[in-house]
Enzyme design. Sequence first.
Site, short mmCIF file in Angstrom:
data_model
loop_
_atom_site.label_atom_id
_atom_site.label_comp_id
_atom_site.label_asym_id
_atom_site.label_seq_id
_atom_site.Cartn_x
_atom_site.Cartn_y
_atom_site.Cartn_z
CE1 TYR A 89 6.43 -5.85 -9.84
CE2 TYR A 89 5.58 -5.47 -7.63
CZ TYR A 89 5.36 -5.67 -8.97
OH TYR A 89 4.08 -5.68 -9.45
CB CYS B 272 -0.89 0.02 1.23
SG CYS B 272 -1.93 -1.44 1.36
CG ASN C 168 3.04 0.22 3.21
OD1 ASN C 168 4.17 0.59 2.96
ND2 ASN C 168 2.54 -0.86 2.66
N GLY C 169 1.72 -2.24 5.23
CA GLY C 169 2.42 -3.38 5.83
C GLY C 169 1.42 -4.47 6.15
N GLY D 115 -0.60 0.43 -4.93
CA GLY D 115 -1.93 -0.10 -4.66
C GLY D 115 -2.94 0.52 -5.59
#
Length: 464
Positions: A245, A1, A105-106, A27
């Site tokens: 990535y 995210c 995020n995570g 996201g």
Amino acid sequence: CGIFGVIGVTDAANFVALGLHALQHRGQEAGGIVSYAPGEGFNSARRFGYVRDNFTKQSLMETLPGALAIGHVRYSTAGSKGAAIRDVQPFFGEFSMGGAAIAHNGNITNAEALRRELIERGSIFQSSSDSECIIHLMARSLQRDIPSRMEDALRRVEGAFSVVAMTRTKLIGVRDALGVRPLVLGKIGDGWCLSSETCALDIIGAEYVREIEPGEMVVITDEGVESTRPFRSRKSRFCIFEHVYFSRPDSIIGGRSVYETRRQIGVELAREAPVEADLVCPVPDSGTPAAIGYAHESGIPYGMGIIRNQYMGRTFIEPTEQIRNMGVRLKLNVNRALIKGKRVILVDDSVVRGTTSRKIKEMILDAGAAEVHFRIASPPTAWPCFYGVDTPQREKLLAATMSEDEMCEHLGVDSLKFISLDGLYRAAGEAEGRNDKAPQYCDACFSGEYPVEPADMIEKGFKL
Ligand code: SF4
């Protein structure tokens, strides 16, 4: 995210929308913004789809007034796939000392155990998201102010978390003790911002100040930035896959350009796995810098043998296998005139299930390539990620059940080589490679060494 927050600028929500647009690669399923303005209170908007299709409409942005706002772009990992709007962040909670919104995020690795405990003690969950646990833990804290309640809550949470939160007067940023997911601080005029990546600072003209350190909490008000270290300090284990990535190549991580790391991965790959060929082609987009590095180091010409339709999402992020399978030809097409008759080296970021790689190989051979050699910019992905990157279950990972030679045969290519873990670490700036006694990064999806025990998964029978 992707997460983004701004304080101290007029119409902060507009800046957040721009920041989220720059973080869209993190996201694409949904996005949300919460803002606060005195007299107007907290306002929020959560929508499915791209930021540009929702948060550019004046009629919507007018409902998000104020000089303080945070936002989130969602990539479904925890929680239900193809989520309901109630799973879209930021989440909001009303406490005795006022409201607070959080964007995470995570992935929380003990979320299921926490959720069970909280429900037993009377919490009523609104979503299936692991991140909602943080709001309920905050509600149960006896601390008198919201940052202290957040500290209390996050001490109970295991796994990876970068969090951006807001109250009526504060913008708050926190990173977990290992700093698995990124979070940076920026300055814009008299205000401040927090962002998953530096590329989102650039879009709003903010100046990069520094990274939020692993285990650090910053509380930002009109008075400035206050930093505390509420969590036990541990050695950083940043996600190395962000370099390969996840992050955008124009972002800076740990003072290092993501583009340069990716290009260097290609250089290392060319040294580790040379092959005679006529053309080096990236699998766009994340394979591009590594292909440039490979071509440069090997002296083999670089060419755009595969063209990506810019209007499609990223394969890896789409939620079901069926859509993923259909997606490849819609997203990628072969540049036949360049490929025909050539021995082609294809440089890709990773091989996960192998379905995309097989289809790409078929497309290249159909276009008349003489040979196809895959060079992969990450080591074999043999383990799932439990820290916020959506890898499938272990059984579906090609490298979990096959050796490199078996994968080569399965994909039907002339050769297949992955960068070594040491080579990847060197490319990411660790001259001595990986320190096996104390690895400098999280690399669990390649090594199986999880820096935080995935408690929920172990309970479900996952074997380390
Ligand atoms: Fe990143 Fe892999 Fe670690 Fe997940 S397991 S945080 S993708 S390095």
